[in-house]
Design a protein around this motif. Structure first.
Motif, mmCIF file in Angstrom:
data_model
loop_
_atom_site.group_PDB
_atom_site.id
_atom_site.type_symbol
_atom_site.label_atom_id
_atom_site.label_comp_id
_atom_site.label_asym_id
_atom_site.label_seq_id
_atom_site.Cartn_x
_atom_site.Cartn_y
_atom_site.Cartn_z
ATOM 1 N N GLU A 30 0.790 -1.158 -0.073
ATOM 2 C CA GLU A 30 -0.040 0.076 -0.022
ATOM 3 C C GLU A 30 0.820 1.294 0.025
ATOM 4 O O GLU A 30 0.488 2.334 -0.585
ATOM 5 N N ASN A 31 1.874 1.301 0.499
ATOM 6 C CA ASN A 31 2.679 2.469 0.752
ATOM 7 C C ASN A 31 4.056 2.252 -0.054
ATOM 8 O O ASN A 31 5.059 3.099 0.304
ATOM 9 N N ASP A 32 4.238 1.439 -1.053
ATOM 10 C CA ASP A 32 5.392 1.474 -1.771
ATOM 11 C C ASP A 32 5.635 2.840 -2.725
ATOM 12 O O ASP A 32 4.569 3.290 -2.757
ATOM 13 N N HIS A 33 7.022 3.137 -3.073
ATOM 14 C CA HIS A 33 7.077 4.245 -3.544
ATOM 15 C C HIS A 33 8.441 4.081 -4.584
ATOM 16 O O HIS A 33 9.126 3.439 -4.344
ATOM 17 N N ASP A 34 8.226 4.840 -5.628
ATOM 18 C CA ASP A 34 9.508 4.438 -6.521
ATOM 19 C C ASP A 34 10.436 5.933 -6.431
ATOM 20 O O ASP A 34 9.909 6.849 -7.580
ATOM 21 N N GLY A 35 11.101 6.015 -5.867
ATOM 22 C CA GLY A 35 11.659 7.600 -5.303
ATOM 23 C C GLY A 35 13.183 7.335 -5.198
ATOM 24 O O GLY A 35 13.766 6.164 -5.282
ATOM 25 N N GLN A 36 13.827 8.244 -5.069
ATOM 26 C CA GLN A 36 15.211 8.344 -4.972
ATOM 27 C C GLN A 36 15.718 9.248 -3.818
ATOM 28 O O GLN A 36 14.950 10.213 -3.306
ATOM 29 N N VAL A 37 16.663 8.735 -2.872
ATOM 30 C CA VAL A 37 17.074 9.299 -1.713
ATOM 31 C C VAL A 37 18.475 9.403 -1.852
ATOM 32 O O VAL A 37 19.264 8.575 -2.218
#
Length: 57
Positions: A30-37
């Motif tokens: 439900e809370n997955d994201h495809d981002g970059q840190v």
């Protein structure tokens, strides 16, 4: 009584409401994201190792 005063019969008479609605359930994705840190380190390796040694003491 040892750990606070309570009526032991209350322990026996408790009902557990274990029914869960599907609307209230949490799904793993439900809370997955495809981002970059990105991290920016300002301390050198030697400074970080010195801090680690101080923490261990």
């Amino acid at each position: 009584m040892g750990f606070g005063s309570y009526d032991e019969s209350e322990q026996e008479n408790q009902e557990l409401d274990a029914e869960l609605d599907d609307d209230e359930a949490v799904t793993a994705g439900e809370n997955d994201h495809d981002g970059q840190v990105d991290f920016e380190f300002t301390a050198s390796n030697d400074e970080l190792l010195e801090k680690l040694e101080d923490i261990k003491e």
